[in-house]
Motif scaffolding. Structure first.
Motif, short mmCIF file in Angstrom:
data_model
loop_
_atom_site.label_atom_id
_atom_site.label_comp_id
_atom_site.label_asym_id
_atom_site.label_seq_id
_atom_site.Cartn_x
_atom_site.Cartn_y
_atom_site.Cartn_z
N HIS A 172 0.82 -1.21 0.00
CA HIS A 172 0.00 0.00 0.00
C HIS A 172 0.86 1.26 0.00
CE1 HIS A 172 -3.26 -2.75 0.50
NE2 HIS A 172 -2.71 -3.23 1.60
N TYR A 177 0.74 1.07 -6.30
CA TYR A 177 -0.58 1.34 -6.88
C TYR A 177 -0.45 1.76 -8.35
CZ TYR A 177 -2.78 1.19 -2.25
OH TYR A 177 -3.26 0.79 -1.03
N ARG A 181 -2.22 -0.41 -11.40
CA ARG A 181 -3.20 0.18 -12.31
C ARG A 181 -2.90 -0.18 -13.76
NH1 ARG A 181 -2.76 4.91 -9.36
NH2 ARG A 181 -1.50 5.83 -11.01
N VAL A 240 -7.70 -0.62 -6.55
CA VAL A 240 -6.66 0.41 -6.43
C VAL A 240 -7.27 1.80 -6.63
CG1 VAL A 240 -4.60 1.38 -7.53
CG2 VAL A 240 -4.72 -1.06 -7.06
N GLU A 244 -7.44 4.77 -3.77
CA GLU A 244 -6.86 6.10 -4.00
C GLU A 244 -7.92 7.20 -3.86
OE1 GLU A 244 -3.01 5.34 -6.85
OE2 GLU A 244 -4.96 5.45 -7.84
#
Length: 389
Positions: A172, A177, A181, A240, A244
């Motif tokens: 994390h 991330y 993506r 993800v 965010e």
């Protein structure tokens, strides 16, 4: 004295008014929970005899009355928010045991007339309502984010199980991330051009991950036992994105709470270890501290009071905390107690004493949170700064 009782509902409210002698000045009438309805109420209130003090009362009913309270306070009306227990007692004493919205308005009027003193909603209370709302939204967002992080890890266990051990700081973080993506499976990472992979990690991590680590990651991906399931890959990307988004929302909420707390400049901020967020959550949940006649009541409201177990001649010597009342306040107090123990010798000594008695860490923290409640109650009631150094 004129008493106005308002029965709150989701779509329509009812209101009526009586004087000190019980004479009905305004018969119960319905008005919408919108701008036109509020204007109708204002017109009725303006028609009341001038010279007499007007007190408006309504029951505490979740969030449905908040807009009306704000509307009335901003127009300088004296507004009391009543505990439903007060009106419930009057309903039980009603001979006919009638329960309608119109009758309820008169019961609220009578409850106002029977009070010895009044505590009117102020602009300060509106700030506390904002803090309470923001604090609860923050807690919900954090819970959602935690669930998503657990789901993300479970998905990666299938598509790229080795990834979580590659990054020392865990999954994390922004660099990971950004990678997920674009490449949610080991196969996607393995097929990425090395230059592009290195640049992606470098930019997203602000230079923390270098080209050598990108090489190692691609080798790891090529030897991974993960399966490139397209359905799970979609879930990873969406998880993800949602994490965010929640990160952004939580940061926005915390910034707003910080701004409110800076303006309030509450004495609670003099407690070492309590920051703007914890302090804001505590103040928002407590609201007006004068609602509580003693620290014991506030302790019970937070659910930090011990349960009582007694049967016949038996009285349990050790019991658990009740965990009733406000979960958010209990969370904030225990979290604050943890920080205060680290920053204050008096609380540190109290924590050590509980641990020496054989208590567990969380049990000792619960006792520290109870002590903190008593300190906060005194500080807010008398408006004095922290002085237990």
């Amino acid at each position: 004295m004129i008493y106005v009782g308002i029965d709150i509902a989701k779509l329509d409210h009812y209101a009526s008014a009586i004087d000190s002698d019980g004479v009905v000045l305004i018969e119960p009438f319905k008005f919408r929970n919108d701008a036109d309805g509020f204007h109708t109420l204002s017109s009725k209130l303006e028609s009341l005899p001038t010279g007499d003090k007007v007190i408006i009362g309504l029951e505490s009913t979740a969030h449905y009355g908040n807009n009306l309270v704000r509307y009335l306070v901003c127009r300088s009306y004296d507004v009391c928010v009543l505990n439903p227990i007060q009106t419930a007692t009057l309903r039980k004493n009603n001979i006919r045991k009638t329960k309608t919205d119109k009758v309820d308005t008169f019961i609220i009027c009578k409850a106002l007339a029977m009070q010895q003193s009044y505590r009117f909603v102020s602009f300060d209370d509106l700030d506390l309502m904002d803090l309470k709302s923001l604090g609860r939204f923050r807690q919900k967002a954090i819970k959602q984010r935690t669930r998503l992080k657990i789901q993300l890890k479970a998905s990666l266990d299938q598509t790229f199980p080795e990834l979580q051990y590659f990054f020392k700081s865990g999954l994390h973080q922004k660099g990971v991330y950004a990678l997920l993506r674009e490449a949610p499976t080991a196969k996607d990472v393995a097929s990425m051009h090395l230059t592009h992979l290195a640049h992606l990690l470098d930019v997203a991590s602000h230079g923390h991950f270098k080209k050598d680590q990108a090489k190692e990651l691609r080798v790891l991906a090529r030897n991974s036992v993960g399966y490139p399931d397209s359905a799970i890959a979609i879930q990873i990307v969406h998880a993800v994105e949602q994490i965010e988004l929640l990160d952004s929302q939580i940061a926005h909420v915390e910034a707003e709470m910080t701004d409110i707390m800076k303006v309030r400049d509450s004495v609670i901020m003099t407690i070492p270890g309590i920051g703007y967020i914890n302090g804001g959550m505590i103040l928002g949940e407590i609201g007006d501290v004068h609602r509580f006649s003693s620290p014991k009541q506030l302790l019970a409201f937070a659910g930090l009071d011990p349960t009582v177990y007694q049967s016949g001649q038996f009285q349990a010597k050790k019991t658990k905390m009740s965990k009733r009342g406000s979960k958010v306040l209990r969370y904030a107090l225990v979290n604050a107690a943890h920080n205060v123990v680290k920053n204050n010798v008096t609380f540190a000594a109290y924590y050590d004493a509980k641990m020496a008695q054989g208590r567990t860490h969380y049990n000792a923290l619960g006792h520290c949170a109870g002590k903190l409640v008593r300190v906060i109650f005194k500080m807010l009631t008398d408006n004095v700064e922290f002085n237990l150094d």
